[in-house]
Design a protein around this motif. Structure first.
Motif, PDB file in Angstrom:
ATOM      1  N   ARG A  42      -9.193   5.848   1.526  1.00  0.00           N
ATOM      2  CA  ARG A  42      -9.159   6.389   2.895  1.00  0.00           C
ATOM      3  C   ARG A  42      -8.143   7.551   3.317  1.00  0.00           C
ATOM      4  NH1 ARG A  42      -6.633   2.491   7.089  1.00  0.00           N
ATOM      5  NH2 ARG A  42      -4.826   3.702   6.440  1.00  0.00           N
ATOM      6  N   ASP A  43      -6.883   7.258   3.024  1.00  0.00           N
ATOM      7  CA  ASP A  43      -6.089   8.335   3.351  1.00  0.00           C
ATOM      8  C   ASP A  43      -6.261   9.633   2.587  1.00  0.00           C
ATOM      9  OD1 ASP A  43      -4.782   6.399   4.964  1.00  0.00           O
ATOM     10  OD2 ASP A  43      -3.318   6.090   3.314  1.00  0.00           O
ATOM     11  N   ALA A  44      -6.609   9.577   1.339  1.00  0.00           N
ATOM     12  CA  ALA A  44      -7.238  10.687   0.679  1.00  0.00           C
ATOM     13  C   ALA A  44      -8.246  11.442   1.341  1.00  0.00           C
ATOM     14  CB  ALA A  44      -7.438  10.514  -0.926  1.00  0.00           C
ATOM     15  N   VAL A  45      -9.291  10.737   1.694  1.00  0.00           N
ATOM     16  CA  VAL A  45     -10.341  11.370   2.301  1.00  0.00           C
ATOM     17  C   VAL A  45      -9.883  11.921   3.793  1.00  0.00           C
ATOM     18  CG1 VAL A  45     -12.464  10.782   3.783  1.00  0.00           C
ATOM     19  CG2 VAL A  45     -12.204   9.864   1.468  1.00  0.00           C
ATOM     20  N   ALA A  46      -8.952  11.448   4.353  1.00  0.00           N
ATOM     21  CA  ALA A  46      -8.643  11.765   5.698  1.00  0.00           C
ATOM     22  C   ALA A  46      -7.757  13.033   5.587  1.00  0.00           C
ATOM     23  CB  ALA A  46      -7.793  10.817   6.591  1.00  0.00           C
ATOM     24  N   ARG A  47      -7.050  13.185   4.199  1.00  0.00           N
ATOM     25  CA  ARG A  47      -6.365  14.335   4.137  1.00  0.00           C
ATOM     26  C   ARG A  47      -7.128  15.557   3.331  1.00  0.00           C
ATOM     27  NH1 ARG A  47      -2.357  10.625   2.158  1.00  0.00           N
ATOM     28  NH2 ARG A  47      -3.399  10.715   0.046  1.00  0.00           N
TER      29      ARG A  47
ATOM     30  N   ALA B   7       0.997  -1.267  -0.094  1.00  0.00           N
ATOM     31  CA  ALA B   7      -0.114   0.080  -0.207  1.00  0.00           C
ATOM     32  C   ALA B   7       0.796   1.269  -0.046  1.00  0.00           C
ATOM     33  CB  ALA B   7      -0.707   0.135   1.372  1.00  0.00           C
ATOM     34  N   PRO B   8       0.740   2.145  -1.031  1.00  0.00           N
ATOM     35  CA  PRO B   8       1.585   3.200  -1.029  1.00  0.00           C
ATOM     36  C   PRO B   8       1.375   4.105   0.012  1.00  0.00           C
ATOM     37  CG  PRO B   8       0.455   2.910  -3.043  1.00  0.00           C
ATOM     38  CD  PRO B   8      -0.193   2.059  -2.192  1.00  0.00           C
ATOM     39  N   ALA B   9       2.388   5.121   0.303  1.00  0.00           N
ATOM     40  CA  ALA B   9       1.989   6.126   1.509  1.00  0.00           C
ATOM     41  C   ALA B   9       2.929   7.107   1.396  1.00  0.00           C
ATOM     42  CB  ALA B   9       2.113   5.377   2.998  1.00  0.00           C
ATOM     43  N   THR B  10       2.504   8.028   0.388  1.00  0.00           N
ATOM     44  CA  THR B  10       3.482   9.055  -0.321  1.00  0.00           C
ATOM     45  C   THR B  10       2.830  10.409   0.452  1.00  0.00           C
ATOM     46  OG1 THR B  10       2.033   9.349  -1.995  1.00  0.00           O
ATOM     47  CG2 THR B  10       3.636   7.773  -2.388  1.00  0.00           C
ATOM     48  N   GLY B  11       1.779  10.337   0.874  1.00  0.00           N
ATOM     49  CA  GLY B  11       1.339  11.718   1.774  1.00  0.00           C
ATOM     50  C   GLY B  11       0.289  12.538   0.609  1.00  0.00           C
ATOM     51  N   SER B  12       0.397  11.888  -0.471  1.00  0.00           N
ATOM     52  CA  SER B  12      -0.601  12.725  -1.541  1.00  0.00           C
ATOM     53  C   SER B  12      -1.533  11.791  -2.195  1.00  0.00           C
ATOM     54  CB  SER B  12       0.098  13.543  -2.432  1.00  0.00           C
ATOM     55  OG  SER B  12       0.938  12.993  -3.350  1.00  0.00           O
ATOM     56  N   LEU B  13      -2.562  11.978  -2.886  1.00  0.00           N
ATOM     57  CA  LEU B  13      -3.370  11.315  -3.650  1.00  0.00           C
ATOM     58  C   LEU B  13      -2.732  10.893  -4.972  1.00  0.00           C
ATOM     59  CD1 LEU B  13      -6.019   9.774  -4.444  1.00  0.00           C
ATOM     60  CD2 LEU B  13      -6.968  11.846  -5.165  1.00  0.00           C
ATOM     61  N   TYR B  14      -2.082  11.950  -5.552  1.00  0.00           N
ATOM     62  CA  TYR B  14      -1.423  11.682  -6.773  1.00  0.00           C
ATOM     63  C   TYR B  14      -0.057  10.922  -6.716  1.00  0.00           C
ATOM     64  CZ  TYR B  14       1.403  12.289 -10.806  1.00  0.00           C
ATOM     65  OH  TYR B  14       2.557  12.178 -12.052  1.00  0.00           O
TER      66      TYR B  14
END
Length: 205
Positions: A151-156, A87-94
């Protein structure tokens, strides 16, 4: 009590004389041979004899582990599915979308995968067991990764709460599967960047 025998339950048991011991190196050689055989002749023409010959073992070594070529292939596909995609975790959706595309493209461009996956997809249309295993390997694992990206993009705050992970998977890797598995073409320079930008725009629309 007979000499040499004990009732101590802590005493280690010996393997029965003549019991088959499945050597891991032989199992690994057979699994590698299956991928090579699938790439060379396809599932329909693949045989236990050909796999054994390619692995440098006897047919009995294969049958000790798997009852048929179908069970062998299903086992390999299931093992592949269990590995999953990181699972990527780059800090941005793109960044996450671009990272997922990079990993998927690398896997799909592998010489063996490029031969095996299309053949198994054809067989899946005829065999429900293969269809279920392919679904687990090619869809379920990536669906989980897409869900984490959403999920991460929604949280950001990059995506609304209503963002659909299944739709995200369609717009992210759909073009990649079409290009590499169906069309079987090369990826032009900048293709992954273009797909990533398009996927992000579609998810935000």
């Amino acid at each position: 009590m007979l000499l040499g025998m004990t009732t101590d339950p802590r005493s280690p048991r010996r393997a029965p004389a003549g019991a088959a011991v499945l050597r891991e190196d032989v199992t690994d050689a057979i699994r590698a041979a299956v991928f090579d055989e699938l790439a060379a002749v396809g599932f329909a023409r693949m045989s236990i004899e050909g796999i054994a010959r390619r692995a440098g073992v006897g047919k009995t070594a294969v049958y000790r582990r798997w009852k048929s070529k179908l069970s062998l292939v299903l086992d390999l596909v299931s093992a592949f599915a269990a590995q999953g995609l990181p699972a990527p975790a780059t800090g941005s959706l793109y960044g996450d979308v671009r990272a997922l595309l990079e990993v998927a493209a690398h896997a799909l461009r592998h010489p063996v995968a490029s031969q095996v996956i299309p053949d198994l997809l054809v067989e899946a249309a005829r065999n429900p067991e293969i269809a279920d295993a392919i679904k687990a390997a090619l869809l379920d694992g990536q669906r989980g990764v897409a869900a984490l990206i959403v999920r991460d993009a929604v949280a950001r705050g990059e995506l609304p709460d209503s963002a659909d992970p299944d739709r995200a998977l369609d717009v992210i890797v759909g073009p990649l599967y079409w290009r590499l598995v169906v069309v079987r073409g090369e990826l032009p320079d900048g293709y992954l960047d273009e797909v990533a930008r398009g996927a992000v725009a579609a998810l935000r629309a």
